[in-house]
Design a protein around this motif. Structure first.
Motif, short mmCIF file in Angstrom:
data_model
loop_
_atom_site.label_atom_id
_atom_site.label_comp_id
_atom_site.label_asym_id
_atom_site.label_seq_id
_atom_site.Cartn_x
_atom_site.Cartn_y
_atom_site.Cartn_z
N ALA A 153 -0.34 -20.88 10.02
CA ALA A 153 0.56 -20.30 11.02
C ALA A 153 1.79 -19.68 10.35
N LEU A 154 2.26 -20.29 9.26
CA LEU A 154 3.41 -19.75 8.53
C LEU A 154 3.06 -18.43 7.85
N LEU A 155 1.91 -18.38 7.20
CA LEU A 155 1.50 -17.13 6.54
C LEU A 155 1.35 -16.01 7.57
N ASP A 156 0.75 -16.33 8.72
CA ASP A 156 0.61 -15.34 9.79
C ASP A 156 1.98 -14.86 10.25
N THR B 230 1.62 -3.78 9.99
CA THR B 230 0.66 -2.93 10.69
C THR B 230 -0.01 -1.96 9.72
N ARG B 231 0.77 -1.39 8.84
CA ARG B 231 0.22 -0.45 7.88
C ARG B 231 -0.81 -1.13 6.97
N LEU B 232 -0.48 -2.31 6.48
CA LEU B 232 -1.40 -3.02 5.60
C LEU B 232 -2.65 -3.49 6.34
N ALA B 233 -2.47 -3.91 7.59
CA ALA B 233 -3.63 -4.34 8.40
C ALA B 233 -4.61 -3.18 8.58
N ASN B 234 -4.08 -1.98 8.84
CA ASN B 234 -4.95 -0.80 8.98
C ASN B 234 -5.63 -0.46 7.66
N CYS B 235 -4.89 -0.60 6.58
CA CYS B 235 -5.44 -0.32 5.26
C CYS B 235 -6.57 -1.30 4.92
N ALA B 236 -6.34 -2.58 5.23
CA ALA B 236 -7.37 -3.59 4.97
C ALA B 236 -8.62 -3.31 5.80
N ALA B 237 -8.42 -2.92 7.06
CA ALA B 237 -9.56 -2.63 7.93
C ALA B 237 -10.37 -1.45 7.40
N SER B 238 -9.67 -0.43 6.90
CA SER B 238 -10.36 0.76 6.38
C SER B 238 -11.18 0.43 5.14
N GLN B 239 -10.75 -0.60 4.40
CA GLN B 239 -11.48 -1.03 3.20
C GLN B 239 -12.49 -2.13 3.51
N ASN B 240 -12.53 -2.55 4.77
CA ASN B 240 -13.45 -3.60 5.21
C ASN B 240 -13.21 -4.91 4.46
N ILE B 241 -11.92 -5.24 4.23
CA ILE B 241 -11.56 -6.51 3.61
C ILE B 241 -10.50 -7.18 4.47
#
Length: 621
Positions: A399-402, A412-423
């Motif tokens: 919960a702390l890391l989240d 948000t930017r990193l979440a989109n980047c991770a999704a585009s790399q499928n990781i």
């Protein structure tokens, strides 16, 4: 409501001693109904001997955000799993859920898991439940009773992480009752007595309506079988029940019902909850059993239909989710170690299980009882039979890391980047850290956080300080809002969590434990940076299990014991646990020196907080 009574409702009478099967691990007796079911099943198997069915064990785990189901074969291998989200309401310190919603999610998860694994309902020969230690309220018809300021009857669960009862916990702890010595000297607001007192003081109408108060995992097994026998795991660890009142019964050969004899009535009277003693503790548990004990006559026809399983399927007495993780992992040692320690009852006492999810629980057992200030326990037979359990914990880890990631501008930017790399986002952050290490020519990954320090007590300190008022600290903030700055905060938070675990391990060893190996499971254990930082900071090897779903396996082991596939929980653990990868601490002496220095700063951060708290309190007098 239609008024039509369901077979599992609270109007179902308690089974009497002649009807209820023995709670002893080696019991050979079953209820008459269960016995007839066994005969019918045997006849079916004989008739189709040319095509024997698989024996599959089902484990159900209800976490903070989802209900999961996992199916395991007789070697403890995962055949398939599925999850279904559950609803949660959060308003300041109040966190609530719905038992109706959770049951629907369980049914969906079980059906999906069976479909994905191509397992027929009749192949499931035993099942068990594990869940968070949340508090459930139901009325005399089994219907939910609101525990919410909103009055919404759906919201009948006070979730484990709810901290509304801090003042009630302080009041209870001031009583200095003898039962408190079995909780590390003080009750946490996450335990059930403070929450019960809060409801009585604030929601009197709900208090008068409740017919049963139950831990969530006990309610699930009750919902499934109609038997409201409570687990020694739940009521010992979260309700102040003294499980060692049953120490003589575990070795008795004669099967007999275990009436609840471990409640301290004076304690409940002293804290203002004496009405819970009425009716032989009917509202909080008048019958108890060891984890894995078969309940009632197995699944009721109604529950079986809802789950897509066979009526009468044995259901084992439940476990709290973290304790199920302990059952699913503590015998997951490399084969050489397992063979050497096959008959060594002390070997398991050198291992600590880390169950790492939204929070982290630290589970270690001992043959004798060890009283450790600030650490829950000792709890007799609350996880592994005939051993005393010590339970440390950190209330916010995943919960702390989240929280740190989601509240950063780069999230948000990193979440989109991770999704585009499928990781995963964690994997992306780990990659950024490795790039930073190379670019900065850092001597090792951990050294990137030389100027950033995190005290992870964002939801109080559960162990070993036991201070629910403790606050989290991030030291070393700048105006930088880049992706790399978020990666540094993420790494520093992981290290702060690991320093907290080191504090717990050192504190336990200073009070009699001999922990030298960690076994990790749960979502965070799948993160290689998280695991390696823990190994380096604590200085112990960390064993990962062969099957990553250890909590589900632990719950399934309860079903295997209930189905009489094994004579004891310990035997089932040794048969179905298996080790996977072993992560060793770094051999670089500079890594140890660096973490020793950061750990010293970590310990100072809390001491500084106490000093600052005192200064402000004095100023406000």
């Amino acid at each position: 409501m239609s008024g039509k009574r369901r077979p599992w409702s609270d109007t179902t009478p308690l089974l009497d001693p002649q009807q209820r099967s023995s709670p002893l691990y080696d019991s050979s007796h079953r209820s008459s109904t269960s016995a007839s079911f066994s005969v019918e099943m045997s006849a079916t198997v004989t008739a189709t001997a040319t095509a024997p069915r698989r024996s599959v064990f089902l484990g159900v785990d209800v976490g903070t955000g989802s209900a999961r189901a996992g199916l395991f074969d007789e070697n403890g291998k995962l055949l398939g799993s599925a999850s279904s989200p559950i609803q949660i309401w959060k308003e300041r310190d109040c966190v609530e859920q719905s038992s109706t919603d959770i049951w629907h999610a369980i049914c969906a998860a079980v059906k999906s898991a069976c479909s994905l694994a191509n397992v027929a309902g009749e192949e499931v020969i035993g099942m068990g439940f594990a869940a968070t230690c949340s508090l459930v309220a139901v009325d005399a018809d089994g219907a939910p009773v609101s525990v919410s300021w909103s009055g919404d009857s759906r919201r009948n669960i006070i979730v484990w992480m709810d901290h509304r009862a801090v003042k009630q916990a302080e009041k209870i702890n001031s009583s200095n009752s003898p039962v408190l010595q079995y909780c590390g000297g003080a009750l946490s607001p996450e335990m059930e007595p403070p929450k019960l007192l809060w409801v009585k003081e604030n929601l009197q109408e709900s208090w008068s309506m409740v017919f049963r108060w139950m831990d969530l995992s006990d309610w699930l097994s009750y919902r499934a079988t109609g038997d409201d026998t409570r687990s020694l795991c739940t009521i010992v660890c979260k309700w102040t029940y003294l499980g060692h009142a049953h120490m003589q019964q575990i070795s008795e050969k004669d099967s007999r019902d275990m009436e609840a004899c471990g409640w301290d009535d004076d304690f409940w009277e002293e804290i203002g909850l004496g009405d819970l003693v009425d009716g032989h503790h009917a509202k909080i548990g008048r019958s108890v059993a060891f984890p894995g004990h078969p309940l009632g006559s197995g699944l009721t026809p109604t529950a079986a239909k809802e789950l897509g399983l066979e009526a009468g399927t044995p259901v084992g007495t439940s476990l709290i989710d973290a304790h199920a993780g302990g059952v699913g992992i503590l015998e997951s040692v490399p084969e050489a170690d397992s063979d050497a320690n096959e008959y060594d009852k002390e070997a398991i006492c050198h291992r600590m299980a880390l169950v790492c999810g939204t929070s982290t629980c630290h589970m270690v057992v001992s043959q004798g009882k060890l009283f450790i200030p600030g650490v829950w326990g000792p709890f007799w037979s609350a996880m592994v039979p005939e051993y005393w359990l010590t339970e440390g914990g950190q209330s916010a880890t995943g919960a702390l890391l989240d929280y740190i990631i989601e509240n950063h501008v780069a999230s948000t930017r990193l979440a989109n980047c991770a999704a585009s790399q499928n990781i995963s986002l964690f994997e992306l952050l780990n990659n950024i850290l490795r790039t930073m290490m190379d670019d900065q020519k850092a001597p090792f990954l951990a050294a990137l956080t030389e100027d950033v320090h995190v005290l992870p007590d964002f939801h109080g300190n559960r162990s070993p300080i036991a201070d629910p008022k403790a606050k989290g600290i991030i030291y070393g903030m700048t105006l930088d809002t880049s992706d790399r700055q978020l990666a540094l905060l993420y790494l520093a938070a992981i290290q702060g969590i690991a320093y907290g675990t080191r504090h717990i391990v050192e504190h336990c060893n200073a009070h009699g434990h001999k922990i030298d190996t960690l076994l990790a499971c749960g979502g965070l254990s799948k993160n290689p940076v998280f695991v390696q930082e823990h190994a380096d900071i604590i200085g112990c090897p960390i064993v990962l299990p062969r099957e990553s779903e250890s909590v589900l396996l632990g719950a399934a082991i309860l079903g295997a014991v209930a189905a009489k596939k094994y004579t004891s929980l310990s035997e089932a653990m040794k048969a179905l646990n298996a080790a996977g990868q072993v992560i060793h601490p770094s051999k670089n002496s500079k890594v140890k020196k660096y973490h020793d220095a950061k750990y010293h700063i970590f310990r100072q951060l809390y001491e500084q907080q106490l000093s600052q708290r005192s200064i402000i309190a004095e100023a406000l007098e």
